[in-house]
Enzyme design. Structure first.
Site, PDB file in Angstrom:
ATOM      1  N   TYR A   1      -2.330  10.899   2.351  1.00 13.32           N
ATOM      2  CA  TYR A   1      -3.297  11.200   0.822  1.00 13.32           C
ATOM      3  C   TYR A   1      -3.366  12.674   0.892  1.00 13.32           C
ATOM      4  O   TYR A   1      -3.329  13.037  -0.247  1.00 13.32           O
ATOM      5  CB  TYR A   1      -4.603  10.783   1.476  1.00 13.32           C
ATOM      6  CG  TYR A   1      -4.586   9.292   1.509  1.00 13.32           C
ATOM      7  CD1 TYR A   1      -5.023   8.588   0.313  1.00 13.32           C
ATOM      8  CD2 TYR A   1      -4.497   8.822   2.650  1.00 13.32           C
ATOM      9  CE1 TYR A   1      -5.069   6.848   0.410  1.00 13.32           C
ATOM     10  CE2 TYR A   1      -4.688   7.071   2.845  1.00 13.32           C
ATOM     11  CZ  TYR A   1      -4.997   6.469   1.768  1.00 13.32           C
ATOM     12  OH  TYR A   1      -5.185   5.166   1.692  1.00 13.32           O
TER      13      TYR A   1
ATOM     14  N   HIS B   1      -6.997  -6.695  -0.874  1.00 12.09           N
ATOM     15  CA  HIS B   1      -5.740  -5.650  -0.586  1.00 12.09           C
ATOM     16  C   HIS B   1      -4.626  -6.271   0.506  1.00 12.09           C
ATOM     17  O   HIS B   1      -3.791  -5.938   0.011  1.00 12.09           O
ATOM     18  CB  HIS B   1      -6.615  -4.475  -0.255  1.00 12.09           C
ATOM     19  CG  HIS B   1      -5.561  -3.275  -0.146  1.00 12.09           C
ATOM     20  ND1 HIS B   1      -4.985  -2.714  -1.241  1.00 12.09           N
ATOM     21  CD2 HIS B   1      -4.966  -2.406   0.862  1.00 12.09           C
ATOM     22  CE1 HIS B   1      -4.096  -1.686  -0.797  1.00 12.09           C
ATOM     23  NE2 HIS B   1      -4.366  -1.578   0.294  1.00 12.09           N
TER      24      HIS B   1
ATOM     25  N   ASP C   1       0.847  -1.304  -0.196  1.00 12.78           N
ATOM     26  CA  ASP C   1       0.052   0.099   0.003  1.00 12.78           C
ATOM     27  C   ASP C   1       0.868   1.351   0.033  1.00 12.78           C
ATOM     28  O   ASP C   1       1.793   1.397  -0.847  1.00 12.78           O
ATOM     29  CB  ASP C   1      -0.688   0.067   1.182  1.00 12.78           C
ATOM     30  CG  ASP C   1      -1.932   1.045   1.077  1.00 12.78           C
ATOM     31  OD1 ASP C   1      -2.995   0.649   0.575  1.00 12.78           O
ATOM     32  OD2 ASP C   1      -1.940   2.064   1.959  1.00 12.78           O
TER      33      ASP C   1
ATOM     34  N   TYR D   1     -12.644   8.092  -1.760  1.00 11.92           N
ATOM     35  CA  TYR D   1     -12.137   8.170  -0.455  1.00 11.92           C
ATOM     36  C   TYR D   1     -10.825   9.039  -0.576  1.00 11.92           C
ATOM     37  O   TYR D   1     -10.575   9.923   0.259  1.00 11.92           O
ATOM     38  CB  TYR D   1     -11.919   6.952   0.269  1.00 11.92           C
ATOM     39  CG  TYR D   1     -10.720   6.164  -0.466  1.00 11.92           C
ATOM     40  CD1 TYR D   1      -9.359   6.181   0.330  1.00 11.92           C
ATOM     41  CD2 TYR D   1     -10.565   5.553  -1.747  1.00 11.92           C
ATOM     42  CE1 TYR D   1      -8.323   5.271  -0.065  1.00 11.92           C
ATOM     43  CE2 TYR D   1      -9.529   4.819  -2.074  1.00 11.92           C
ATOM     44  CZ  TYR D   1      -8.385   4.633  -1.185  1.00 11.92           C
ATOM     45  OH  TYR D   1      -7.197   4.136  -1.887  1.00 11.92           O
TER      46      TYR D   1
END
Length: 317
Positions: free
Chosen positions: A231, A296, A105, A154
């Site tokens: 993010y 994931h 990730d 998201y």
């Protein structure tokens, strides 16, 4: 698990918590969101038993690592995180020429950038879930996701400081973590304002109640801002990485992704991975593995398979 050693190491203005076990060639494990060093618990035990020194930090803003300016998302770019990693390697392996690195990730994203900036530090890498994506000069990744999926995606929802944290607080830390970790829909993940996850997911079978409690305890202590800041710094990282536009990752690499992983189903991703684009930008890419029926969080969902895949690759070097 009680054999794993825990240390706090001063690096790059942080006090970084690392978990480690074993002796031998160093393997650095980098976690993603919303995770911790703990995500690598299965791999740490396995690789240590195979004669490696397995080291997994809580990354900047996470877990027992302290000192990160979580109120300032601009301090969470790829350059900041890779700076932390270089300082960590200098502290824990000052005499090591090169080390192995494994990422998942956001951790995988940082491994790719570690290898872009400092290939001299990495012997070989195994990345999970997030393939290398060459920088697009035309559009930042946040703008790209917004154009593909709209404002409820998201990544777009995570941009406004404090906004998503307030929603998470209403839902509850343990419920938030359970719903993220249980997500196994191949399509995009939406988080419409005020609607939360839509419904409550069952705890994944690969996650024990004790595992979930451990994650919840740590995120109760820290909140989610540190992790969400990755993010929020996505666009800033894109700006700062302009000098590496078109650059290749020239480190021996293996990539593993779950068949149901949402990242694998972003438009154009499968074609890029399997039809030459990935190999073009990672010329020493030796193997791509798609784990059938997995989603994931594959290092936790399929630990035995992932352990073997990692070890089979690293033992070549």
């Amino acid at each position: 698990m009680e054999k794993i050693q825990h240390k706090i190491i001063p690096v790059n203005g942080l006090n970084m918590h690392v978990a480690e076990l074993g002796e031998g060639p160093l393997v650095l494990f980098l976690h993603g969101f919303p995770e911790l060093w703990y995500s690598w618990r299965h791999q740490i035990l396995y690789l240590a038993a195979q004669g490696y020194r397995a080291v997994a930090p809580d990354l900047r803003g996470y877990g027992d690592t302290t000192g990160a300016p979580v109120e300032d998302p601009s301090k969470f770019t790829t350059l900041h995180i890779v700076g932390d990693l270089i300082a960590l390697l200098d502290a824990i392996a000052p005499d090591a020429d090169k080390v192995f690195v494994v990422g998942h990730d956001w951790g995988a994203f940082m491994v790719w950038h570690l290898c872009l900036y400092r290939p001299d530090k990495v012997k070989a890498l195994v990345n999970l879930s997030v393939a290398f994506v060459p920088r697009s000069p035309e559009m930042s990744p946040v703008d790209k996701f917004r154009s593909l999926y709209g404002d409820d995606h998201y990544i777009c929802r995570f941009q406004e400081p404090g906004d998503i944290e307030a929603e998470f607080a209403q839902i509850g830390t343990k419920e938030v973590l359970k719903n993220f970790l249980a997500y196994r829909t191949p399509g995009p993940f939406y988080f419409p304002k005020g609607k939360g996850f839509g419904n409550s997911s069952d705890k994944p079978t690969w996650l024990s109640e004790d595992d979930l409690d451990y994650y919840a305890k740590k995120f109760e202590q820290t909140g989610f801002s540190g992790g969400v800041n990755y993010y929020r710094a996505f666009g800033r990282s894109w700006e700062l990485n302009a000098p590496w536009s078109g650059a290749q990752v020239k480190v021996p690499s293996k990539f593993i992704v779950g068949e149901l992983d949402l990242t694998y189903h972003i438009p154009g991703t499968k074609e890029f991975i399997h039809k030459g684009g990935f190999q073009k930008y990672v010329p020493l890419l030796q193997e791509v593995v798609v784990i059938e029926g997995a989603a994931h969080f594959i290092n936790q969902e399929r630990p035995d398979e992932i352990n073997r895949h990692i070890h089979d690759f690293l033992k070549q070097f």
